[in-house]
Design a protein around this motif. Sequence first.
Motif, mmCIF file in Angstrom:
data_model
loop_
_atom_site.group_PDB
_atom_site.id
_atom_site.type_symbol
_atom_site.label_atom_id
_atom_site.label_comp_id
_atom_site.label_asym_id
_atom_site.label_seq_id
_atom_site.Cartn_x
_atom_site.Cartn_y
_atom_site.Cartn_z
ATOM 1 N N PRO A 1 66.930 6.942 -8.012
ATOM 2 C CA PRO A 1 65.607 6.366 -7.749
ATOM 3 C C PRO A 1 64.528 7.426 -7.500
ATOM 4 C CG PRO A 1 67.273 5.138 -6.571
ATOM 5 C CD PRO A 1 67.943 6.368 -7.117
ATOM 6 N N HIS B 1 61.288 -0.334 -16.832
ATOM 7 C CA HIS B 1 61.683 -1.735 -16.647
ATOM 8 C C HIS B 1 63.138 -1.951 -17.093
ATOM 9 C CE1 HIS B 1 57.763 -2.797 -15.290
ATOM 10 N NE2 HIS B 1 57.178 -2.637 -16.463
ATOM 11 N N LEU C 1 65.562 0.211 -16.888
ATOM 12 C CA LEU C 1 66.451 0.733 -15.848
ATOM 13 C C LEU C 1 66.613 -0.271 -14.706
ATOM 14 C CD1 LEU C 1 65.589 4.525 -15.808
ATOM 15 C CD2 LEU C 1 67.842 3.490 -16.212
ATOM 16 N N ALA C 2 65.531 -0.914 -14.314
ATOM 17 C CA ALA C 2 65.633 -1.939 -13.261
ATOM 18 C C ALA C 2 66.486 -3.110 -13.742
ATOM 19 C CB ALA C 2 64.242 -2.417 -12.852
ATOM 20 N N ASP C 3 66.244 -3.571 -14.961
ATOM 21 C CA ASP C 3 67.026 -4.679 -15.517
ATOM 22 C C ASP C 3 68.507 -4.315 -15.607
ATOM 23 O OD1 ASP C 3 64.679 -6.165 -15.868
ATOM 24 O OD2 ASP C 3 64.509 -5.683 -18.008
ATOM 25 N N GLN D 1 70.183 -2.024 -13.881
ATOM 26 C CA GLN D 1 70.812 -1.904 -12.564
ATOM 27 C C GLN D 1 71.193 -3.277 -12.029
ATOM 28 O OE1 GLN D 1 71.679 1.197 -12.621
ATOM 29 N NE2 GLN D 1 71.179 1.748 -10.540
ATOM 30 N N SER E 1 59.385 -2.498 -10.599
ATOM 31 C CA SER E 1 60.685 -2.113 -11.156
ATOM 32 C C SER E 1 61.239 -0.879 -10.451
ATOM 33 C CB SER E 1 60.581 -1.871 -12.663
ATOM 34 O OG SER E 1 60.536 -3.114 -13.335
ATOM 35 N N PHE F 1 64.806 -1.035 -8.711
ATOM 36 C CA PHE F 1 65.780 -0.018 -9.071
ATOM 37 C C PHE F 1 66.300 0.692 -7.817
ATOM 38 C CE2 PHE F 1 66.730 4.374 -10.494
ATOM 39 C CZ PHE F 1 67.712 4.098 -11.427
ATOM 40 N N GLU F 2 65.391 1.038 -6.939
ATOM 41 C CA GLU F 2 65.807 1.716 -5.705
ATOM 42 C C GLU F 2 66.654 0.801 -4.827
ATOM 43 O OE1 GLU F 2 64.017 4.442 -2.127
ATOM 44 O OE2 GLU F 2 62.638 3.078 -3.148
ATOM 45 N N THR G 1 70.080 0.175 -6.326
ATOM 46 C CA THR G 1 70.864 1.415 -6.314
ATOM 47 C C THR G 1 71.382 1.726 -4.912
ATOM 48 O OG1 THR G 1 69.637 2.268 -8.221
ATOM 49 C CG2 THR G 1 70.827 3.877 -6.874
ATOM 50 N N VAL H 1 71.486 6.282 -15.854
ATOM 51 C CA VAL H 1 70.227 6.568 -15.158
ATOM 52 C C VAL H 1 69.726 7.977 -15.478
ATOM 53 C CG1 VAL H 1 70.626 4.877 -13.341
ATOM 54 C CG2 VAL H 1 71.380 7.231 -12.983
ATOM 55 N N THR I 1 66.194 8.662 -17.526
ATOM 56 C CA THR I 1 65.234 9.510 -16.812
ATOM 57 C C THR I 1 64.937 10.750 -17.652
ATOM 58 O OG1 THR I 1 65.986 8.648 -14.686
ATOM 59 C CG2 THR I 1 64.756 10.725 -14.649
#
Length: 177
Positions: free
Chosen positions: A36, A67, A69-71, A73, A113, A117-118, A121, A161, A165
């Motif tokens: 994150p 977005h 990455l959030a989805d 996770q 997001s 994500f944070e 995670t 991730v 990134t």
Amino acid sequence: MEPNPDVRYPIGRFNFSDPFRREDRPLWLTQLATAPQNLKVAVAGLSDGQLDTRYRPGGWTIRQVVHHLADAQVNWYIRPKLAVTEDLPATKPYAEQLWAELPDARTAPVEPSLMMFEGVTVRWCHFFNTLPDEVGLADSVIPEWGPLSVEDTLRCMAWHVRHHTAHITECRKRMSW
């Protein structure tokens, strides 16, 4: 690790058939736990125009990557939880390419997001850190991959991730942002 010249795979490809090495678990947990903050740093100070830049020709925009990455996770967080609470559960895949083309993924601010994500995670790391060793071998069936252990999920998402990134950080380097 040297950057990969293939902009699609800046840290190399992931392969589920690579051997599982228990001694790598602390590294994967660290990679997941730091993701994150690394993602926040990667997008820090980017304008809307920069967020709407494709990280490579034909690829997603930086905004879509965040977005995604959030989805991812959220979707992948569920899989190991099911694996340790059910007997060989089958999990539903999601159409990540289609999700990335939805209006929210193409236009929404990235801050929600980043928070999702944070939060996911942090929960995921707590889950992995408190899981008894023998439970880490529990499997779930993921249609696109077949049976995967909880540990396979950890190592895949630690790669995932870093992979996305790196799409952002490598794009920033190429664009001199």
